[in-house]
Design a protein around this motif. Structure first.
Motif, PDB file in Angstrom:
ATOM      1  N   HIS A 289       1.062  -1.237  -0.119  1.00  0.00           N
ATOM      2  CA  HIS A 289       0.114  -0.092   0.127  1.00  0.00           C
ATOM      3  C   HIS A 289       0.861   1.208   0.047  1.00  0.00           C
ATOM      4  O   HIS A 289       1.627   1.471   1.150  1.00  0.00           O
ATOM      5  N   PHE A 290       0.766   1.995  -1.065  1.00  0.00           N
ATOM      6  CA  PHE A 290       1.530   3.475  -1.103  1.00  0.00           C
ATOM      7  C   PHE A 290       0.535   4.374  -0.762  1.00  0.00           C
ATOM      8  O   PHE A 290      -0.599   4.578  -1.387  1.00  0.00           O
ATOM      9  N   GLU A 291       1.271   5.275  -0.004  1.00  0.00           N
ATOM     10  CA  GLU A 291       0.495   6.673   0.171  1.00  0.00           C
ATOM     11  C   GLU A 291       0.985   7.695  -0.819  1.00  0.00           C
ATOM     12  O   GLU A 291       2.152   7.350  -1.463  1.00  0.00           O
ATOM     13  N   ASN A 292       0.181   8.752  -1.063  1.00  0.00           N
ATOM     14  CA  ASN A 292       0.794   9.565  -1.973  1.00  0.00           C
ATOM     15  C   ASN A 292       2.017  10.146  -1.456  1.00  0.00           C
ATOM     16  O   ASN A 292       2.035  10.703  -0.456  1.00  0.00           O
ATOM     17  N   PHE A 293       2.989  10.400  -2.450  1.00  0.00           N
ATOM     18  CA  PHE A 293       4.204  11.037  -2.067  1.00  0.00           C
ATOM     19  C   PHE A 293       5.213  10.152  -1.237  1.00  0.00           C
ATOM     20  O   PHE A 293       6.286  10.621  -0.730  1.00  0.00           O
TER      21      PHE A 293
ATOM     22  N   PRO B 115      15.550   7.026  -7.786  1.00  0.00           N
ATOM     23  CA  PRO B 115      14.499   7.273  -6.480  1.00  0.00           C
ATOM     24  C   PRO B 115      13.515   8.293  -6.900  1.00  0.00           C
ATOM     25  O   PRO B 115      13.972   9.265  -7.491  1.00  0.00           O
ATOM     26  N   PHE B 116      12.177   8.211  -6.443  1.00  0.00           N
ATOM     27  CA  PHE B 116      11.268   9.097  -6.648  1.00  0.00           C
ATOM     28  C   PHE B 116      10.121   9.156  -5.631  1.00  0.00           C
ATOM     29  O   PHE B 116      10.299   8.324  -4.815  1.00  0.00           O
ATOM     30  N   ALA B 117       9.351  10.087  -5.604  1.00  0.00           N
ATOM     31  CA  ALA B 117       8.334  10.116  -4.786  1.00  0.00           C
ATOM     32  C   ALA B 117       6.993   9.713  -5.639  1.00  0.00           C
ATOM     33  O   ALA B 117       6.758  10.145  -6.960  1.00  0.00           O
ATOM     34  N   ILE B 118       6.273   8.527  -5.085  1.00  0.00           N
ATOM     35  CA  ILE B 118       5.025   7.915  -5.932  1.00  0.00           C
ATOM     36  C   ILE B 118       3.916   9.122  -5.778  1.00  0.00           C
ATOM     37  O   ILE B 118       3.458   9.271  -4.708  1.00  0.00           O
ATOM     38  N   ALA B 119       3.226   9.334  -7.041  1.00  0.00           N
ATOM     39  CA  ALA B 119       2.319  10.504  -7.109  1.00  0.00           C
ATOM     40  C   ALA B 119       1.088   9.800  -7.463  1.00  0.00           C
ATOM     41  O   ALA B 119       1.036   9.015  -8.327  1.00  0.00           O
TER      42      ALA B 119
END
Length: 279
Positions: free
Chosen positions: A229-233, A255-259
């Motif tokens: 489960h990914f939360e925004n950012f 590497p990144f922030a998932i949006a």
């Protein structure tokens, strides 16, 4: 002034004094309620004695038919229909009808919500004018690049083409009281910063973060599933397996922030998440 076309509803409040023309939009997606609720409260307050200090304020309920049906859209996503040649049906005509009114606007704040809990953020183009508007909303995160990957077909893209400044505010999960409160407070924050409403003490913004959406990952099959489960950012490591798509691992080399991860069932071509690079 009230314009009720059957497709949309536009209400105008005029101070009679020189100043900007600002439009607050809700209901672009008919199943998202925070913008509608913020507009209802704002209109009620202005009707019972609230006063604009300068300029003109408009409220736009954008897709009445989808709202009545409690659906995201009727035939075609309205927020992908502006300037799009293959848009069709109700929303295609609605986008054309709305365009003639959007030309009057200096600023448009388009209020949205999401199906899953999310940290509130703004989205728009990367220009000085857009960043200035973002700073006036009181939100902390600004994303840009969605418009490039979506072909500049959102309502705010039409505003930009017509010479105004359009910014989306994603306020949180649909139906949550906190989301409605954020939609309203973001609106009031903007109007007070523009000196259109009497000043009150505002909550200061702790920091600002700008995130560039480098890529939008879409589902290649109807067997797309996240590994967790990914939360925004949420931060994601380089080459971390984020999901499996028809059994194939989905990774990214940086590497990144998932949006805006879409946690529900996806169909082929649906947006799964954005690759966000923090700037």
């Amino acid at each position: 002034m009230i314009v009720n076309s059957g497709g949309f509803r536009l209400v105008s409040f005029d101070s009679g004094k020189l100043g900007p023309t600002v439009c607050v939009v809700g209901g672009v997606h008919g199943d998202e309620t925070c913008g509608l609720n913020a507009i209802e409260v704002l209109e009620r307050e202005l009707a019972v004695g609230g006063r604009l200090l300068r300029g003109r304020l408009l409220t736009l309920v954008a897709n009445l038919k989808a709202i009545r049906l409690t659906r995201r859209f009727v035939d075609f996503d309205l927020n992908r229909a502006f300037g799009k040649s293959d848009a069709f049906g109700h929303e295609s005509q609605l986008a054309k009808d709305l365009a003639s009114y959007l030309i009057e606007m200096d600023y448009i704040l388009d209020l949205h919500s999401t199906s899953a809990p999310t940290r509130p953020f703004c989205a728009g183009a990367l220009t000085d004018r857009h960043l200035e508007m973002f700073w006036m909303t009181g939100l902390e995160i600004y994303t840009h690049g969605w418009e490039v990957h979506r072909g500049h077909t959102m309502l705010i893209d039409e505003v930009n083409r017509l010479g105004g400044v359009g910014v989306i505010a994603e306020c949180g999960r649909t139906g949550a009281r906190e989301t409605d409160e954020i939609a309203y407070s973001t609106t009031i924050h903007l109007l007070q910063e523009l000196k259109m409403l009497a000043p009150v003490k505002l909550q200061p913004t702790a920091s600002h973060r700008i995130v560039r959406i480098e890529q939008i990952i879409r589902a290649n099959s109807d067997r797309f599933s996240f590994t967790r489960h990914f939360e925004n950012f949420d931060p994601v490591k380089a080459f971390e397996v984020v999901a499996y798509d028809d059994g194939e691992p989905v990774t990214y080399h940086l590497p990144f922030a998932i949006a805006m991860p879409t946690q529900g069932k996806l169909q082929v071509g649906d947006e799964a998440f954005g690759v966000g690079i923090i700037e």
